[in-house]
Design an enzyme around this catalytic site. Structure first.
Site, mmCIF file in Angstrom:
data_model
loop_
_atom_site.group_PDB
_atom_site.id
_atom_site.type_symbol
_atom_site.label_atom_id
_atom_site.label_comp_id
_atom_site.label_asym_id
_atom_site.label_seq_id
_atom_site.Cartn_x
_atom_site.Cartn_y
_atom_site.Cartn_z
ATOM 1 N N TYR A 170 -2.339 -5.353 -2.199
ATOM 2 C CA TYR A 170 -1.449 -5.225 -3.363
ATOM 3 C C TYR A 170 -0.840 -6.566 -3.777
ATOM 4 C CZ TYR A 170 -1.238 -0.386 -1.512
ATOM 5 O OH TYR A 170 -1.520 0.861 -1.008
ATOM 6 N N CYS A 210 -12.326 -12.604 9.376
ATOM 7 C CA CYS A 210 -13.300 -13.423 8.643
ATOM 8 C C CYS A 210 -13.358 -13.061 7.164
ATOM 9 C CB CYS A 210 -14.670 -13.273 9.279
ATOM 10 S SG CYS A 210 -14.602 -13.657 11.023
ATOM 11 N N GLU A 211 -12.259 -13.224 6.467
ATOM 12 C CA GLU A 211 -12.199 -13.027 5.018
ATOM 13 C C GLU A 211 -11.112 -13.931 4.484
ATOM 14 O OE1 GLU A 211 -11.774 -9.370 3.019
ATOM 15 O OE2 GLU A 211 -13.034 -8.261 4.423
ATOM 16 N N GLU A 216 11.553 12.760 -2.687
ATOM 17 C CA GLU A 216 10.549 12.425 -1.671
ATOM 18 C C GLU A 216 10.480 10.930 -1.412
ATOM 19 O OE1 GLU A 216 7.050 13.817 -3.658
ATOM 20 O OE2 GLU A 216 7.412 15.916 -3.193
ATOM 21 N N PRO A 217 11.552 10.308 -0.959
ATOM 22 C CA PRO A 217 11.479 8.867 -0.703
ATOM 23 C C PRO A 217 10.666 8.564 0.557
ATOM 24 C CG PRO A 217 13.608 9.701 -0.005
ATOM 25 C CD PRO A 217 12.872 10.866 -0.618
ATOM 26 N N GLY A 218 9.829 7.565 0.501
ATOM 27 C CA GLY A 218 9.090 7.114 1.671
ATOM 28 C C GLY A 218 9.457 5.673 1.970
ATOM 29 N N ARG A 219 9.068 4.804 1.042
ATOM 30 C CA ARG A 219 9.253 3.365 1.229
ATOM 31 C C ARG A 219 10.716 3.003 1.487
ATOM 32 N NH1 ARG A 219 5.736 -0.415 -0.863
ATOM 33 N NH2 ARG A 219 4.900 1.184 -2.240
HETATM 34 C C1 LIG Z 1 3.658 8.246 -2.095
HETATM 35 C C2 LIG Z 1 4.416 9.418 -2.531
HETATM 36 C C3 LIG Z 1 5.794 9.481 -2.330
HETATM 37 C C4 LIG Z 1 6.587 8.367 -1.710
HETATM 38 O O1 LIG Z 1 6.649 7.218 -2.492
HETATM 39 P P1 LIG Z 1 7.577 6.007 -2.038
HETATM 40 O O2 LIG Z 1 7.319 4.968 -3.048
HETATM 41 O O3 LIG Z 1 7.159 5.603 -0.680
HETATM 42 O O4 LIG Z 1 8.992 6.501 -2.081
HETATM 43 C C5 LIG Z 1 6.451 10.633 -2.722
HETATM 44 N N1 LIG Z 1 5.785 11.670 -3.285
HETATM 45 C C6 LIG Z 1 4.463 11.638 -3.505
HETATM 46 C C7 LIG Z 1 3.795 12.796 -4.115
HETATM 47 C C8 LIG Z 1 3.733 10.510 -3.142
HETATM 48 O O5 LIG Z 1 2.415 10.475 -3.355
#
Ligand SMILES: *Cc1c(COP(=O)(O)O)cnc(C)c1O
Length: 421
Positions: A318, A346-347, A275-278
């Site tokens: 972060y 304004c922070e 499940e890659p996102g980033r």
């Molecule tokens: C956030 C998340 C991801 C993706 O993480 P990345 O760091 O963006 O690859 C995958 N699986 C689950 C369950 C998440 O909460």
């Protein structure tokens, strides 16, 4: 690798010059490269080649419908964490059997939605959630395919806000309790265990925690099989980090990550999901902003931009680093000077970077924040009544606005003054 390069001193997204886009769209805006998104998906797909697998893009990183469709058209599955994300996947044409539902607090309404329109599996995170899903599925007369997200108690060695695999984190079921939970699933109506799920955190820059977690999942697979459960699928989560600071970071390659997967779970004959996102969206996007003012402070210069923490919250939330570069390259030999790069909110927290070396810039000049394609637009807000900024997608020599900038009237129209005021 990305497709944001200088050509004749002007930063381009693929074959399109960024000042050309800025003239049409106005600043600030997010800018994504289709070629980079495709390349990142392919890199993961190839990293798992030879194994039965599905790359499920974690759309919380960037859930624009155009981005989802682009990846889905390449064969990607989707990892969703809310009913809203599920609806986005369906709206972008993703088949239900490629959608995985993650998240610690799925509501019954969200369960019904997914069971009605199609789902590959639910990743369960607690026993109350397991019982709720059993009820909802039974009421609908269907069987819900499930995995249990186990918490392997592994330190991901990442920022505390995005570490999820330690026992003190809110995620998953302690791995030591997994046998009991799978036994209960087998006894409950409306549920069918298909595998095991794990996700230990985000922006990991070391493969060792992945290896430790996957080894525990492999051992658990054998134990559960011996107990009579059919474990045919392993969802190994996302979390592989990207280089935010190009000058001094070298995160692991997806191919090496794939090798860790092969070595730890390859012998089990399971279908593997990741499940890659980033890593898919992060370096496929920039945020482009204009300089409003250059202000000489005491001992430092402030570069005040038209983008702010509400548009890109990662630095204030972060302490994240983003490389910030001028869109028009400085002439060779021009002295770089340290700037504090800030937004108009304004922070004091509305600071993108401190003492960052940049060539001299003036009002109206464009700058680009690199690595802003993931957890950028999706985390934006309208704080300080600043409308959400638009998103633009480039593909080769053309571009399209994939989310337009709302008008001020649209923003105000969402509020209502009750008639008794
Ligand atoms: C956030 C998340 C991801 C993706 O993480 P990345 O760091 O963006 O690859 C995958 N699986 C689950 C369950 C998440 O909460």
């Amino acid at each position: 690798m990305d497709h944001f390069l200088y050509k004749d001193g002007v930063l381009h997204a693929e074959d399109v010059s960024i000042p050309d886009i800025a003239r049409v769209v106005g600043t600030p805006f997010y800018l994504y490269s289709a070629a980079t998104l495709r390349r990142h998906f392919e890199v993961f797909d190839q990293a798992l080649s030879g194994m039965d697998h599905l790359v499920c893009y974690a759309m919380k990183a960037n859930s624009n419908l155009a981005v989802i469709k682009l990846l889905s058209d390449m064969g990607a599955g989707m990892d969703v964490v809310s009913g809203g994300e599920y609806r986005r996947a369906i709206a972008a044409g993703v088949p239900g059997d490629r959608i995985v539902f993650s998240g610690v607090g799925k509501t019954r309404e969200e369960m019904r939605l997914a069971l009605t329109h199609g789902i590959r599996q639910f990743n369960l995170e607690s026993e109350p959630e397991m019982r709720a899903l059993s009820q909802v599925a039974s009421e609908l007369g269907v069987e819900a395919p499930v995995t249990v997200r186990v918490n392997p108690d592994v330190d991901a060695k990442t920022h505390a806000k995005i570490a999820t695999g330690k026992s003190e984190n809110k995620f998953g079921i302690p791995i030591a309790r997994a046998r009991e939970v799978y036994a209960e699933i087998a006894a409950l109506p409306g549920l069918r265990a298909v595998g095991i799920d794990v996700h230990i955190g985000s922006q990991l820059t070391d493969l060792a925690p992945f290896r430790a977690a996957f080894e525990k999942v492999a051992a658990l697979t054998e134990v559960l099989r011996a107990d009579g459960h059919e474990i045919i699928r392993l969802d190994l989560g996302g979390g592989l980090g990207i280089p935010y600071e190009r000058s001094n970071e070298v995160p692991p390659l997806p191919s090496d990550y794939g090798q860790v997967i092969r070595e730890t779970v390859g012998h089990l004959g399971c279908e593997v999901e990741i499940e890659p996102g980033r890593l898919i969206a992060g370096n496929a996007g920039l945020m482009v902003a204009s300089v409003i003012y250059l202000k000489h402070g005491e001992g430092r210069d402030f570069l005040i931009l038209d983008a702010a923490m509400n548009d890109l919250v990662r630095p204030s939330m972060y302490d994240a680093h983003h490389d910030i570069v001028p869109v028009i390259e400085a002439d060779v030999g021009v002295d770089q000077v340290p700037h504090d790069i800030v937004g108009p909110v304004c922070e004091t927290g509305d600071t993108f970077a401190k003492a960052r070396n940049l060539p001299p810039l003036k009002d109206g000049d464009l700058v680009a924040f690199r690595s802003a394609g993931a957890y950028g637009a999706v985390m934006a807000s309208e704080y300080n009544s600043r409308p959400l900024i638009p998103e633009v997608l480039v593909d080769g020599d053309h571009f399209a606005v994939i989310r337009r900038r709302p008008t001020f009237d649209e923003m105000l129209a969402r509020d209502e003054i009750p008639e008794w005021l």
